[in-house]
Write an enzyme that holds these catalytic residues in place. Sequence first.
Site, PDB file in Angstrom:
ATOM      1  N   LYS A 106       0.843  -1.208   0.000  1.00  0.00           N
ATOM      2  CA  LYS A 106       0.000   0.000   0.000  1.00  0.00           C
ATOM      3  C   LYS A 106       0.873   1.251   0.000  1.00  0.00           C
ATOM      4  CE  LYS A 106      -1.675   1.634   4.051  1.00  0.00           C
ATOM      5  NZ  LYS A 106      -1.383   3.065   4.281  1.00  0.00           N
ATOM      6  N   ASN A 107       1.840   1.304   0.924  1.00  0.00           N
ATOM      7  CA  ASN A 107       2.607   2.536   1.080  1.00  0.00           C
ATOM      8  C   ASN A 107       3.516   2.815  -0.115  1.00  0.00           C
ATOM      9  OD1 ASN A 107       1.345   3.003   3.468  1.00  0.00           O
ATOM     10  ND2 ASN A 107       3.094   2.491   4.785  1.00  0.00           N
ATOM     11  N   CYS A 134      -4.643   8.539   9.732  1.00  0.00           N
ATOM     12  CA  CYS A 134      -4.815   7.822  10.999  1.00  0.00           C
ATOM     13  C   CYS A 134      -4.512   8.751  12.176  1.00  0.00           C
ATOM     14  CB  CYS A 134      -3.834   6.654  11.068  1.00  0.00           C
ATOM     15  SG  CYS A 134      -4.427   5.139  10.363  1.00  0.00           S
ATOM     16  N   ARG A 148       1.686  14.344  13.595  1.00  0.00           N
ATOM     17  CA  ARG A 148       1.975  14.129  12.184  1.00  0.00           C
ATOM     18  C   ARG A 148       1.914  15.397  11.315  1.00  0.00           C
ATOM     19  NH1 ARG A 148      -0.548   8.588  10.157  1.00  0.00           N
ATOM     20  NH2 ARG A 148       1.424   8.436   9.099  1.00  0.00           N
ATOM     21  N   VAL A 181       3.407  18.280   8.468  1.00  0.00           N
ATOM     22  CA  VAL A 181       4.049  18.134   7.154  1.00  0.00           C
ATOM     23  C   VAL A 181       5.139  19.181   6.950  1.00  0.00           C
ATOM     24  CG1 VAL A 181       2.134  16.974   5.987  1.00  0.00           C
ATOM     25  CG2 VAL A 181       2.213  19.470   6.013  1.00  0.00           C
ATOM     26  N   ASP A 182       5.655  19.735   8.066  1.00  0.00           N
ATOM     27  CA  ASP A 182       6.652  20.802   7.967  1.00  0.00           C
ATOM     28  C   ASP A 182       7.899  20.382   7.180  1.00  0.00           C
ATOM     29  OD1 ASP A 182       6.903  19.081  10.245  1.00  0.00           O
ATOM     30  OD2 ASP A 182       8.543  20.340  10.964  1.00  0.00           O
ATOM     31  N   LEU A 183       8.290  19.113   7.301  1.00  0.00           N
ATOM     32  CA  LEU A 183       9.515  18.678   6.620  1.00  0.00           C
ATOM     33  C   LEU A 183       9.317  18.642   5.101  1.00  0.00           C
ATOM     34  CD1 LEU A 183      10.568  15.775   9.016  1.00  0.00           C
ATOM     35  CD2 LEU A 183      11.430  18.123   8.981  1.00  0.00           C
ATOM     36  N   ASP A 220       4.810   0.289  12.087  1.00  0.00           N
ATOM     37  CA  ASP A 220       3.566  -0.277  11.539  1.00  0.00           C
ATOM     38  C   ASP A 220       3.365  -1.747  11.916  1.00  0.00           C
ATOM     39  OD1 ASP A 220       2.927   2.127  10.433  1.00  0.00           O
ATOM     40  OD2 ASP A 220       3.352   1.571   8.361  1.00  0.00           O
ATOM     41  N   ARG A 236      -8.520   0.070   4.682  1.00  0.00           N
ATOM     42  CA  ARG A 236      -7.531   0.988   4.114  1.00  0.00           C
ATOM     43  C   ARG A 236      -6.253   0.249   3.742  1.00  0.00           C
ATOM     44  NH1 ARG A 236      -6.075   5.881   7.610  1.00  0.00           N
ATOM     45  NH2 ARG A 236      -4.847   6.118   5.737  1.00  0.00           N
TER      46      ARG A 236
HETATM   47  C1  UD1 Z   1       4.836   6.596   6.480  1.00  0.00           C
HETATM   48  C2  UD1 Z   1       3.865   5.450   6.300  1.00  0.00           C
HETATM   49  C3  UD1 Z   1       3.309   5.021   7.646  1.00  0.00           C
HETATM   50  C4  UD1 Z   1       4.451   4.715   8.626  1.00  0.00           C
HETATM   51  C5  UD1 Z   1       5.440   5.873   8.695  1.00  0.00           C
HETATM   52  C6  UD1 Z   1       6.658   5.545   9.537  1.00  0.00           C
HETATM   53  C7  UD1 Z   1       2.916   5.877   4.106  1.00  0.00           C
HETATM   54  C8  UD1 Z   1       1.720   6.254   3.309  1.00  0.00           C
HETATM   55  N1  UD1 Z   1       2.787   5.889   5.444  1.00  0.00           N
HETATM   56  O1  UD1 Z   1       4.089   7.675   7.029  1.00  0.00           O
HETATM   57  O2  UD1 Z   1       2.501   3.855   7.439  1.00  0.00           O
HETATM   58  O3  UD1 Z   1       3.898   4.494   9.916  1.00  0.00           O
HETATM   59  O4  UD1 Z   1       5.897   6.208   7.369  1.00  0.00           O
HETATM   60  O5  UD1 Z   1       7.297   4.422   9.039  1.00  0.00           O
HETATM   61  O6  UD1 Z   1       3.958   5.550   3.570  1.00  0.00           O
HETATM   62  N2  UD1 Z   1       7.182  14.212  10.779  1.00  0.00           N
HETATM   63  C9  UD1 Z   1       7.327  15.556  11.058  1.00  0.00           C
HETATM   64  N3  UD1 Z   1       7.184  16.452  10.030  1.00  0.00           N
HETATM   65  C10 UD1 Z   1       6.913  16.054   8.756  1.00  0.00           C
HETATM   66  C11 UD1 Z   1       6.784  14.679   8.481  1.00  0.00           C
HETATM   67  C12 UD1 Z   1       6.920  13.782   9.521  1.00  0.00           C
HETATM   68  O7  UD1 Z   1       7.567  15.946  12.203  1.00  0.00           O
HETATM   69  O8  UD1 Z   1       6.808  16.903   7.870  1.00  0.00           O
HETATM   70  C13 UD1 Z   1       7.336  13.227  11.880  1.00  0.00           C
HETATM   71  C14 UD1 Z   1       6.085  12.400  12.118  1.00  0.00           C
HETATM   72  O9  UD1 Z   1       5.160  13.059  12.969  1.00  0.00           O
HETATM   73  C15 UD1 Z   1       6.667  11.156  12.737  1.00  0.00           C
HETATM   74  C16 UD1 Z   1       8.013  11.007  12.021  1.00  0.00           C
HETATM   75  O10 UD1 Z   1       8.294  12.278  11.466  1.00  0.00           O
HETATM   76  O11 UD1 Z   1       6.902  11.337  14.097  1.00  0.00           O
HETATM   77  C17 UD1 Z   1       8.033   9.987  10.902  1.00  0.00           C
HETATM   78  O12 UD1 Z   1       6.934  10.191  10.047  1.00  0.00           O
HETATM   79  P1  UD1 Z   1       7.006   9.863   8.486  1.00  0.00           P
HETATM   80  O13 UD1 Z   1       8.137   8.933   8.245  1.00  0.00           O
HETATM   81  O14 UD1 Z   1       6.947  11.126   7.728  1.00  0.00           O
HETATM   82  O15 UD1 Z   1       5.646   9.086   8.278  1.00  0.00           O
HETATM   83  P2  UD1 Z   1       4.695   9.147   7.019  1.00  0.00           P
HETATM   84  O16 UD1 Z   1       5.482   9.350   5.785  1.00  0.00           O
HETATM   85  O17 UD1 Z   1       3.555  10.051   7.298  1.00  0.00           O
END
Ligand code: UD1
Length: 427
Positions: free
Chosen positions: A22-23, A118, A123, A125-127, A309, A401
């Site tokens: 899925k991911n 979820c 979570r 999206v700043d990065l 996960d 999902r």
């Molecule tokens: C992806 C996976 C999800 C998995 C996660 C971690 C998909 C669709 N989802 O989620 O199933 O649980 O990787 O392996 O592929 N963070 C920030 N700022 C950002 C982005 C992330 O602070 O802009 C933090 C998040 O809150 C979290 C950490 O970084 O604590 C890791 O998150 P991230 O690896 O980005 O997870 P996703 O890509 O959302």
Amino acid sequence: MDQIIVRGNGPLKGEIPITGAKNACLTLMPATLLTDQPLTLTNAPRLSDIRTMTALLQSLGAEVASLQEGQVLTLSSHDLNNHTADYEIVRKMRASILVLGPMLARDGHAIVSLPGGCAIGARPVDLHLKAFEAMGAQLDLRDGYVHAKAPAGGLKGAVIDFPIVSVGATENALLAATLARGTTVIKNAAREPEIVDLAQCLRRMGAHIDGEGTSTITIEGVQTLGGATHPVVTDRIELGTYMLAPAICGGEVECLGGRIDLVAAFCEKLDEAGIDVTETDRGLKVSRKNGRVRAVDVVTEPFPGFPTDLQAQMMALLCTAEGTSVLEEKIFENRFMHAPELIRMGARIDVHGGHATVHGTSKLRGARVMATDLRASVSLILAGLAAEGETVVSRVYHLDRGYEKVVRKLRGVGADIERIKGVTADE
Ligand code: UD1
């Protein structure tokens, strides 16, 4: 809404085919926005998240055809007639943010609603946004939307040094950098197999990428990308989940398409717990023949560490282990919502911040429980397989999902599990 009913009935035996990830599929699909040529994805999973991404891409003007009952997706983005990813679709799934990078790279502008997904922590999206800013984009947050504009002449290659490892931000930056002017270096990049899969697909489309699977990825931007056909990598989380089924209730199950390199850290923990895993010509065979599982400590980490996960599913196993296990969640701060539900089934778990202490018990009992997120929902099914009596899991839309044909797959190895349509009580 539907419910799933599970009755523990002893050891499992047989084979379970593992689906495409899925991911991976959710990050491969937006790659269509980078080219006017068709992109074909084979081995796609049939899941509601994939349908959500399909709807999102279609809303932007992409054509998405689903062939062979959804296992093959052909995506074509000849003209994008809309550059706004609407809240109504984006709120359903956090991975929707992955359309931002490709639209910005190809057409120089995009408006994307801030995502939902979820409920497992803040979570942000700043990065993702910092990566685009580093590439010269101007970003404006208004009314819950990100308004993004590339500089005249398009995004510029840049050094993007992520302060923490993020799968999604690495993917978004990688997608965007393929069409940026010059060289982009992503430092502290995520190393997940889904990133490697994305890089391989983009390379098939003509991108110049080096270093995927390591923490430094280098991308030389190209002017245009073309079409490609790409098979989606095996779903390592679905794989790990089904490997836990015979681990938790005994027996022997072969997970077809499984690969050790996708789940190495997880397999080390299974080994410590006393579960046998062997590689076969067709996948991975898992068995637990004698005695109870042993307690093990688990810390979730970015790949190649133990995946967050699989934490909920591993907790279900450790609830039945001999001794006390400690699970530490280092990726998402609020990811123990399955614990109170497992406690309803007789598990003994104490949660303190990012740690859960699980005191194993020889008996779980069936109960009415509620799925709180995707992985939590399947952990309750696993616990139900090992429990005495009947477990009724509600809110199974979370499960849809990320798990294709879960009832059929588990029935195929002898589990007593069924899905009841349209139950409204408690929902
Ligand atoms: C992806 C996976 C999800 C998995 C996660 C971690 C998909 C669709 N989802 O989620 O199933 O649980 O990787 O392996 O592929 N963070 C920030 N700022 C950002 C982005 C992330 O602070 O802009 C933090 C998040 O809150 C979290 C950490 O970084 O604590 C890791 O998150 P991230 O690896 O980005 O997870 P996703 O890509 O959302």
